[in-house]
Design a protein around this motif. Structure first.
Motif, PDB file in Angstrom:
ATOM      1  N   THR A  69       1.469   3.927  -3.148  1.00 17.33           N
ATOM      2  CA  THR A  69       1.173   5.252  -3.089  1.00 17.33           C
ATOM      3  C   THR A  69       2.128   6.321  -3.526  1.00 17.33           C
ATOM      4  O   THR A  69       1.925   7.181  -4.333  1.00 17.33           O
ATOM      5  CB  THR A  69       0.735   5.411  -1.599  1.00 17.33           C
ATOM      6  N   TYR A  84       0.920  -1.180  -0.130  1.00 17.07           N
ATOM      7  CA  TYR A  84       0.002  -0.064   0.102  1.00 17.07           C
ATOM      8  C   TYR A  84       0.869   1.210  -0.009  1.00 17.07           C
ATOM      9  O   TYR A  84       0.524   2.189  -0.466  1.00 17.07           O
ATOM     10  CB  TYR A  84      -0.954   0.086   1.333  1.00 17.07           C
ATOM     11  N   ASP A 133       2.340   5.772  -7.290  1.00 20.21           N
ATOM     12  CA  ASP A 133       1.121   6.487  -8.102  1.00 20.21           C
ATOM     13  C   ASP A 133       1.693   7.999  -8.086  1.00 20.21           C
ATOM     14  O   ASP A 133       1.438   8.551  -9.346  1.00 20.21           O
ATOM     15  CB  ASP A 133       0.144   6.574  -7.271  1.00 20.21           C
TER      16      ASP A 133
END
Length: 146
Positions: free
Chosen positions: A21, A17, A24
């Motif tokens: 992030t 996760y 991204d």
């Protein structure tokens, strides 16, 4: 007394996760970077490739390379980048984008250094020197039409 195992880079980065992030942000930054998009081949690829798919593959690759359970399912770096004729200056722009992303998320320096080493290990497959553009160009003769 048993020595404690050192956590993997994957664990020290916070798992999928946290990695997703950061990737991204990095891919958004890379896709919009005018220093990279000045290369018409890179610009075309940035408009042809789905950002979501690109983010998925880069996340998958970093997770795998950092010791996570993911398996990279994309093409080899050379196969997916050589035709873009990425220069050393463009590589440096990408590395600058990576640093900006690290700074935004306050990634600790030891983890930055390890991720940069992973990224640098792909440079030879991605960056093309002027003499590697093809035998016709390197020999000084005219390229054949596609």
């Amino acid at each position: 007394m048993r020595p404690q195992a050192t956590p993997t880079l994957y664990d020290r980065l916070g798992g999928v996760y946290n990695i997703a992030t950061v990737i991204d942000d990095l891919i958004d930054r890379v896709m919009a970077d005018p220093r990279l998009n000045a290369n018409p081949r890179v610009d075309e690829a940035h408009h042809r490739v789905s950002p979501a798919g690109f983010k998925f593959l880069v996340t998958e690759m970093l997770c795998w390379a950092a010791g996570g359970p993911q398996q990279y399912s994309g093409r080899p770096m050379g196969d997916s980048h050589r035709h873009l004729l990425i220069t050393d200056q463009e590589w440096q722009a990408f590395m600058d984008d990576l640093q900006q992303t690290f700074d935004r998320f306050a990634v600790p320096q030891p983890q930055q250094d390890e991720v940069k080493a992973i990224v640098e290990s792909t440079k030879e497959a991605i960056v093309v020197s002027p003499l590697q553009e093809g035998p016709e160009e390197a020999a000084g003769s005219h390229p054949t039409p596609a």
